[in-house]
Enzyme design. Structure first.
Site, PDB file in Angstrom:
ATOM      1  N   LYS A 212       0.840  -1.186   0.000  1.00 39.93           N
ATOM      2  CA  LYS A 212       0.000   0.000   0.000  1.00 39.93           C
ATOM      3  C   LYS A 212       0.881   1.244   0.000  1.00 39.93           C
ATOM      4  O   LYS A 212       1.493   1.599   1.010  1.00 39.93           O
ATOM      5  CB  LYS A 212      -0.915   0.044   1.230  1.00 39.93           C
ATOM      6  CG  LYS A 212      -2.055   1.076   1.081  1.00 39.93           C
ATOM      7  CD  LYS A 212      -2.631   1.529   2.408  1.00 39.93           C
ATOM      8  CE  LYS A 212      -1.978   2.782   2.892  1.00 39.93           C
ATOM      9  NZ  LYS A 212      -2.181   3.973   2.012  1.00 39.93           N
ATOM     10  N   GLU A 293      11.227   2.565   9.445  1.00 42.32           N
ATOM     11  CA  GLU A 293      12.019   3.795   9.509  1.00 42.32           C
ATOM     12  C   GLU A 293      11.033   4.940   9.551  1.00 42.32           C
ATOM     13  O   GLU A 293      10.133   5.039   8.714  1.00 42.32           O
ATOM     14  CB  GLU A 293      12.947   3.905   8.295  1.00 42.32           C
ATOM     15  CG  GLU A 293      13.937   5.050   8.409  1.00 42.32           C
ATOM     16  CD  GLU A 293      13.550   6.238   7.550  1.00 42.32           C
ATOM     17  OE1 GLU A 293      13.279   7.314   8.155  1.00 42.32           O
ATOM     18  OE2 GLU A 293      13.503   6.116   6.335  1.00 42.32           O
ATOM     19  N   CYS A 327      13.453  12.408   5.179  1.00 39.01           N
ATOM     20  CA  CYS A 327      13.564  12.018   6.592  1.00 39.01           C
ATOM     21  C   CYS A 327      14.904  12.460   7.169  1.00 39.01           C
ATOM     22  O   CYS A 327      15.035  12.660   8.368  1.00 39.01           O
ATOM     23  CB  CYS A 327      13.434  10.499   6.741  1.00 39.01           C
ATOM     24  SG  CYS A 327      11.968   9.811   5.970  1.00 39.01           S
TER      25      CYS A 327
END
Length: 542
Positions: A212, A293, A327
């Site tokens: 997804k 993560e 990130c």
């Protein structure tokens, strides 16, 4: 599973194309952008090898041009999640029993397709759907994804080759089985390569997957699926669904055959997933692997011995490439008062030269943030900072969502090292600076370590090797990826395995053997060649 008598070529990192003016590669990418922009595509789900369409179609918009509809995707519901799980389980036996070299060849072919005929298509999709400039798309959707596929094949071969010793009369061997059940890959919007790696890494090891993606990344996700299908991926191995996250979770995290999750996304979502898995632990056939993560509040600490120009360049690139939506993006900086004036001058000069706008204009360094929700969140942080007497807006601070979701690269100078933008993840082009006195350097190291619950990336600039040694040791737990005299972004597969600990995730290091070990369950087999026929041991003799 053994690897047989063959060797996989030792991979080399995919060369990065520069897209210089007048180059053939620039012309091809421009053509791919024009072709993609000229049509509105219909994007189905892919379940068990079938294209699945529904009555609910949602539009995909270009973040830098909110009036440009790139396509429509077919949103599913819980019945499609169940179908995807069933398809994954049905495909499992055949896929897991396929010889490793034949599984590997599919992903090596996918890498070649991305390096060749699909390179400009996947880059154009990433540029238009996720608002990345040509270079940011190239290092992501082309190079990094290619590297993930090639290096993971190489690492898996190394894992399979690890076999135990055998003593006289005994043959010992290890069999590296896939997990029992299906793996759920939940992928983010900001990196096409991550979206490709999270489902393919477990699949490579014989697992079957329900994937997804974030809705904002579906435009490039469907290109990844197209590549995998052309590479020969069998039906049902990776099933691509577009279903609201909580709805998908209602089915997946209660299913007895749920074997693991491969996740990149927000800390809050990951913690809720972990909690839900724990609450349902009695339902599962095995203990699920949880690999994730999450966020970061990534730092740049600068020593008074640092090169101010190098530090300034790292801050501009680290904080504002891809609009700070990495990130690993630099979002808090600690600068000595002795260097601040020089660094500030260099940064302001760079920001004056930076252009912002559409991805089709290759002169733009900065493009749009991903959507209106992100725009509003970032804008609120900036608006609050403008009202705070302890904060000074050094650069930027302007926002506009008339045509696209544009936020200027913004630098805040905070008198309080614990001001909210020094502590909370913003995920946008906002860098907060705190000025410290060089005499307080060691206290500042402690401040860097203790300010944030995250520990993803961090950078330290210095020429003084004693200082480098000290900070490397003191901040050993503050960043899973630590950079000396470089920006805290840009990890390369095979060179800097990526991942953080603390609030930033399970630190399973994508782009290394460590990640792949999470998707196998080893079985040790001992075969005695001539079995004993007498229970007595020699010591029993009188």
């Amino acid at each position: 599973m053994s690897v047989g008598f063959f060797q996989v070529p030792i991979p080399q990192n995919e060369p990065v194309k520069e897209y210089r003016p007048g180059s053939d590669e620039r012309a091809k990418l421009k053509a791919a952008l024009a072709e993609a922009s000229s049509k509105t595509i219909d994007i189905p789900m892919y379940i068990g090898g079938e294209e699945v369409r529904t009555d609910v179609q949602k539009e995909l918009l270009a973040p830098h041009n909110r009036h440009q509809i790139l396509g429509y995707f077919h949103e599913g519901d819980q019945t499609h999640v169940e179908q995807a799980i069933t398809a994954a389980l049905n495909a499992k036996e055949s896929w897991a029993s396929m010889s490793w070299e034949h599984r590997a060849s599919i992903f090596l072919k996918a890498a070649e397709l991305l390096a060749g005929p699909y390179r400009y298509k996947i880059n154009a999709a990433t540029m238009l759907g996720q608002s990345k400039n040509a270079y940011q798309a190239e290092i992501d959707s082309a190079c990094e994804l290619i590297d993930f596929l090639r290096f993971n094949v190489h690492y898996a071969t190394e894992i399979y080759s690890q076999q135990p010793r055998s003593s006289a009369g005994v043959w010992n061997r290890s069999e590296y089985r896939p997990l029992e059940g299906f793996v759920f890959a939940l992928t983010p919007f900001n990196f096409t390569a991550i979206a490709g790696n999270l489902p393919t890494a477990p699949a490579m090891l014989g697992n079957t997957v329900v994937w997804k993606p974030a809705y904002q990344q579906i435009y490039s996700a469907q290109v990844i699926m197209e590549v995998l299908k052309e590479a020969g991926l069998p039906e049902g191995v990776i099933n691509l669904i577009y279903v609201d996250g909580p709805l998908a979770g209602e089915v997946i995290f209660k299913h007895p055959d749920f074997a693991g999750i491969h996740f990149t996304g927000s800390t809050g979502v990951f913690q809720q997933i972990w909690k839900t898995i724990g609450e349902n632990i009695h339902r599962f056939k095995s203990y699920p692997r949880i690999v994730g993560e999450t966020g970061g509040k990534d730092f740049v600490l600068i020593h008074e011995s640092a090169d101010p120009k190098a530090a300034a360049t790292a801050l501009v690139r680290g904080a504002f490439e891809y609009q700070g939506q990495k990130c690993s993006a630099a979002s808090r900086a600690y600068i000595p008062s002795t260097l601040w004036d020089q660094i500030r001058e260099y940064i302001l000069a760079d920001l004056q030269a930076i252009k912002m706008g559409s991805v089709e204009d290759f002169g733009n360094f900065v493009n749009a943030v991903i959507d209106e929700k992100a725009f509003d969140k970032i804008s609120n942080y900036i608006s609050d900072a403008k009202k705070d007497p302890t904060v000074e807006v050094i650069a930027g601070g302007n926002v506009d969502k008339t045509n696209g979701f544009f936020v200027e690269p913004t630098i805040l100078l905070a008198a309080n090292p614990l001001y909210i933008t020094m502590c909370e993840e913003i995920f946008g082009p906002v860098l907060t600076v705190y000025i410290y006195h060089p005499d307080n350097f060691e206290q500042t190291i402690e401040l860097v370590d203790q300010t944030s619950p995250y520990a993803l990336t961090g950078a330290f600039f210095a020429k003084d090797r004693y200082a480098i040694d000290l900070v490397t040791k003191k901040l050993s737990n503050a960043a899973g990826n630590f950079y000396i005299n470089d920006k805290p972004t840009g990890a390369v597969v095979g060179q800097q395995p990526f991942g953080g600990a603390r609030g930033s995730g399970t630190n399973d290091k994508a782009g290394s053997l460590l990640n792949l070990y999470r998707w196998i369950s080893a079985r040790t087999i001992k075969e005695t060649l001539v079995s004993p026929t007498d229970f007595r041991y020699p010591f029993l003799d009188s």
